[in-house]
Design an enzyme around this catalytic site. Structure first.
Site, PDB file in Angstrom:
ATOM      1  N   CYS A   2       0.845  -1.182   0.000  1.00 48.03           N
ATOM      2  CA  CYS A   2       0.000   0.000   0.000  1.00 48.03           C
ATOM      3  C   CYS A   2       0.886   1.240   0.000  1.00 48.03           C
ATOM      4  CB  CYS A   2      -0.905   0.007   1.222  1.00 48.03           C
ATOM      5  SG  CYS A   2      -1.962  -1.441   1.364  1.00 48.03           S
ATOM      6  N   ARG A  27       3.527   0.601  -7.162  1.00 51.08           N
ATOM      7  CA  ARG A  27       3.625  -0.376  -6.079  1.00 51.08           C
ATOM      8  C   ARG A  27       2.518  -1.424  -6.170  1.00 51.08           C
ATOM      9  NH1 ARG A  27       6.443   1.791  -1.361  1.00 51.08           N
ATOM     10  NH2 ARG A  27       5.029   0.652   0.007  1.00 51.08           N
ATOM     11  N   TRP A  77      -3.691  -2.241  -1.435  1.00 50.73           N
ATOM     12  CA  TRP A  77      -3.565  -3.553  -2.064  1.00 50.73           C
ATOM     13  C   TRP A  77      -4.204  -4.527  -1.086  1.00 50.73           C
ATOM     14  CZ3 TRP A  77      -1.217  -8.343  -1.234  1.00 50.73           C
ATOM     15  CH2 TRP A  77      -1.028  -9.145  -2.355  1.00 50.73           C
ATOM     16  N   ASN A 103      -0.547   1.411   6.544  1.00 49.51           N
ATOM     17  CA  ASN A 103       0.126   0.290   5.898  1.00 49.51           C
ATOM     18  C   ASN A 103       0.574  -0.671   6.982  1.00 49.51           C
ATOM     19  OD1 ASN A 103      -0.103   1.616   3.499  1.00 49.51           O
ATOM     20  ND2 ASN A 103       2.066   2.082   3.275  1.00 49.51           N
ATOM     21  N   GLY A 104       0.597  -1.957   6.669  1.00 44.92           N
ATOM     22  CA  GLY A 104       1.040  -2.939   7.637  1.00 44.92           C
ATOM     23  C   GLY A 104      -0.073  -3.915   7.975  1.00 44.92           C
ATOM     24  N   GLU A 477      14.292 -17.576 -13.038  1.00 45.37           N
ATOM     25  CA  GLU A 477      13.848 -16.204 -13.274  1.00 45.37           C
ATOM     26  C   GLU A 477      12.992 -16.113 -14.529  1.00 45.37           C
ATOM     27  OE1 GLU A 477      13.457 -12.047 -12.653  1.00 45.37           O
ATOM     28  OE2 GLU A 477      13.771 -13.807 -11.386  1.00 45.37           O
ATOM     29  N   LYS A 481       9.189 -14.708 -14.493  1.00 43.51           N
ATOM     30  CA  LYS A 481       8.767 -13.575 -15.313  1.00 43.51           C
ATOM     31  C   LYS A 481       7.572 -13.949 -16.185  1.00 43.51           C
ATOM     32  CE  LYS A 481      11.164 -10.376 -13.914  1.00 43.51           C
ATOM     33  NZ  LYS A 481      10.895 -11.032 -12.625  1.00 43.51           N
ATOM     34  N   GLU A 484       4.389 -14.301 -14.055  1.00 43.14           N
ATOM     35  CA  GLU A 484       3.969 -12.992 -13.536  1.00 43.14           C
ATOM     36  C   GLU A 484       3.215 -12.187 -14.588  1.00 43.14           C
ATOM     37  OE1 GLU A 484       7.216 -11.499 -10.241  1.00 43.14           O
ATOM     38  OE2 GLU A 484       7.811 -11.455 -12.348  1.00 43.14           O
ATOM     39  N   HIS A 500      12.440 -37.571 -14.052  1.00 47.15           N
ATOM     40  CA  HIS A 500      11.926 -37.989 -12.747  1.00 47.15           C
ATOM     41  C   HIS A 500      10.524 -37.444 -12.472  1.00 47.15           C
ATOM     42  CE1 HIS A 500      15.736 -39.810 -11.794  1.00 47.15           C
ATOM     43  NE2 HIS A 500      16.367 -38.678 -12.053  1.00 47.15           N
ATOM     44  N   LYS A 588       4.631  -4.224  -5.975  1.00 48.78           N
ATOM     45  CA  LYS A 588       6.075  -4.021  -6.103  1.00 48.78           C
ATOM     46  C   LYS A 588       6.801  -4.263  -4.789  1.00 48.78           C
ATOM     47  CE  LYS A 588       9.665  -2.769  -8.536  1.00 48.78           C
ATOM     48  NZ  LYS A 588      10.153  -3.674  -9.596  1.00 48.78           N
TER      49      LYS A 588
END
Length: 593
Positions: A2, A27, A77, A103-104, A477, A481, A484, A500, A588
């Site tokens: 947030c 963010r 968020w 926030n939190g 990575e 990506k 996402e 396997h 973010k």
């Protein structure tokens, strides 16, 4: 995650609030709201689900009282409660005397809500943050001072917070922080508080980072309520909004992919001079270590494994990986250096893991893009990855910069402790100095050859990424990506593990991306995929599908492949109509557990 903005300004606050909220969009958020004092002393509150543009439109149509220079704003968020206007911040107390943005996480919110309801308080949302406004309302019954009321209210709270409280009538704003970042600036334009310097960078020259437990009256931004605290350390602001402009690019991700050669060169220039002589390491004041534990999440964890692989290859030191959210599952051995990596320096999982390691007396080395962050303040030593502002939610240039910064400091440690020679360290620095040109060349090639490949896979429901050894973190990575940005499943595996189990996922046309680090065993793994109809995309040297990797790799592995997988993810996502800068459900700076 947030975003918070609060200000007391000489001009109408709403202009500052809306601008700052726009700068916090990167963010990630799903609702937005403001509370602003009117010239008559009341509080006007407007909230909306969706983008900041909707809120701006409402204010263009505002026909209410004239607004003055005190206000608070928030981008939310969702964590506790669904995305609704009622759950958007700011939240009011029962009489509407105060408004709060937070926030939190309030860990004991359910218990506090039950107690407050029994006392007659009326709740209008399902979010944990609303308990703060009612706790402050209660405290205000025993003390007329808003600062003291906030402090008393927070005594009952368990969890983390960065908050701003606006009082009706006086227009006073009180801010507080504990376990969640908040900065304060006193300027010629007025007084500001924000969760992120990006929100207010154009209006401030220096700022103060609130320590855990601080409560400050924003109209006296330079003075803490606790007069026993030492004078605050001021941080010079080096960010500007121009750094976050698109500058002709279609999206921030494209811009930040192209910025990688320049930011890589900057990091190498800043750190390279202290590598071969060991001074980068000795300047941190950390002791010799015998093993390394990487603590991180997501992209930062992948970067950490590249750093760890480099250390192991050069010196044979054991390296372990700790997924920060699962940090309680293991105990570091004696002689362990904990390498904590976070782009924002505010990742809650990483901070919690670091707190546990501090209790275990493990030295902490932080690699972060924010030298004034909570992680930087808690660590025993800090190295900045100096990537500059990164607006796209999916990390690109911070990944590369974390690798370079982490490799630089670990090679410096090896040189300082005699585990490698200074001449070897100097040769490695020379190899690092070639990376900017290699990254630029990789971007040119990838942008040419990847789009036709991406077009083949628009109907694919999933992707597999494989590699071996030093290539594995880059395969990880690449998969991260792609998932996402495209919302398609994508998994990575050591190539030898295909037989396997994962080969069951391969059918006709299944895209399998190979990050080729030159391991000859990959040829057999590729043949296994092709025999089952899989479609191989090989990121490697000349002759590959995406020829971006030099034959001679440094101990950090095929870093050029990072550019190729970024271009692949972005190109595919755009073709599917995705927002590559703001992928769904993601933020973010992940400041919740």
């Amino acid at each position: 995650m947030c975003g918070i903005i609060a200000c007391r300004t000489r001009e109408p606050a709403i202009g500052y609030l809306l601008t700052a909220l726009g700068r916090l969009e990167y963010r990630g958020y799903d609702s937005v709201g403001v509370a602003v004092r009117t010239t008559g002393g009341d509080i006007a509150r407007l909230r909306t689900v969706g983008r900041i543009g909707t809120l701006e439109h409402r204010f263009r149509q505002w026909a209410g009282p004239v607004l003055d220079g005190a206000g608070i704003g928030h981008t939310r968020w969702a964590t506790h409660g669904p995305v609704t206007e009622a759950n958007a911040h700011p939240h009011n107390d029962c009489p509407g005397r105060i408004s709060v943005v937070h926030n939190g996480t309030i860990e004991n919110a359910d218990r506090l809500r039950d107690v407050l309801r029994a006392q007659g308080h009326r709740f209008t949302s399902t979010v944990d943050s609303e308990v703060l406004s009612h706790l402050i309302e209660d405290a205000s019954q025993t003390t007329p001072d808003l600062c003291e009321a906030v402090r008393q209210a927070l005594d009952a709270v368990e969890g983390s917070w960065a908050l701003a409280v606006l009082e009706r009538g006086s227009g006073r704003i009180v801010v507080a922080a504990d376990g969640s970042p908040l900065i304060v600036a006193h300027t010629a334009r007025g007084d500001f508080a924000a969760s992120d310097i990006a929100a207010i960078a154009d209006w401030v020259e220096e700022f103060q980072v609130l320590d855990d437990g601080e409560v400050i009256d924003l109209s006296a931004a330079h003075r803490s309520v606790d007069e026993d605290r030492p004078s605050p350390t001021m941080v010079r602001c080096i960010w500007h909004s121009a750094d976050t402009d698109l500058n002709g690019y279609a999206d921030h991700m494209a811009k930040e992919i192209d910025e990688q050669p320049a930011v890589a060169a900057r990091v190498i220039d800043e750190l390279g001079g202290g590598v071969a002589d060991g001074s980068l390491w000795t300047g941190l004041g950390l002791d010799r270590f015998d093993r390394l534990q990487v603590i991180a999440c997501g992209t930062s964890l992948n970067a950490g494994m590249v750093i760890g692989n480099t250390l192991h290859q050069l010196a044979g030191l054991p390296v372990t990986r700790c997924v920060a959210s699962e940090a309680g599952m293991d105990v570091p051995e004696p002689g362990t250096l904990c390498l904590a990596i976070s782009q924002s320096g505010e990742t809650a999982d990483v901070l919690n893991a670091v707190s546990a390691r501090v209790a275990e007396r493990c030295p902490i080395l932080a690699v972060t893009n924010s030298s004034h962050s909570t992680l930087a303040r808690r660590a025993d030593g800090v190295v900045s990855c100096s990537a500059g502002p990164e607006i796209g939610v999916a990390a690109t240039k911070t990944f590369v910069c974390q690798i370079i910064a982490g490799v630089a400091v670990t090679v410096s440690a090896l040189a300082a402790t005699g585990r490698i020679s200074r001449s070897h360290a100097a040769a490695l620095v020379d190899d690092l100095r070639r990376l900017p040109d290699q990254l630029a060349a990789a971007a040119t090639v990838a942008k040419s050859v990847v789009p036709p490949l991406a077009d083949e896979f628009l109907e694919a429901t999933g992707f597999i990424f494989i590699s071996r050894g030093a290539g594995l973190p880059y395969a990880a990575e690449g998969a991260l990506k792609l998932k996402e940005l495209t919302y398609r499943w994508a998994e990575h595996y050591p190539a030898g593990e295909l037989k396997h189990g994962p080969l069951a996922l391969v059918g006709d046309g299944t895209p399998v991306v190979v990050v080729d680090n030159g391991d000859p065993r990959l040829a057999t793994n590729i043949a296994e995929v092709q025999a089952r109809g899989g479609r191989i995309v090989r990121i490697g040297s000349i002759g590959s599908s995406v020829p971006v990797i030099d034959d001679a790799l440094g101990p950090w592995g095929p870093i050029q492949s990072a550019v190729a997988v970024q271009v692949l993810a972005r190109t595919t996502a755009l073709a599917l109509g995705r927002d590559v800068d703001k992928p769904r459900n993601l933020a973010k700076s992940v400041t919740v557990q």
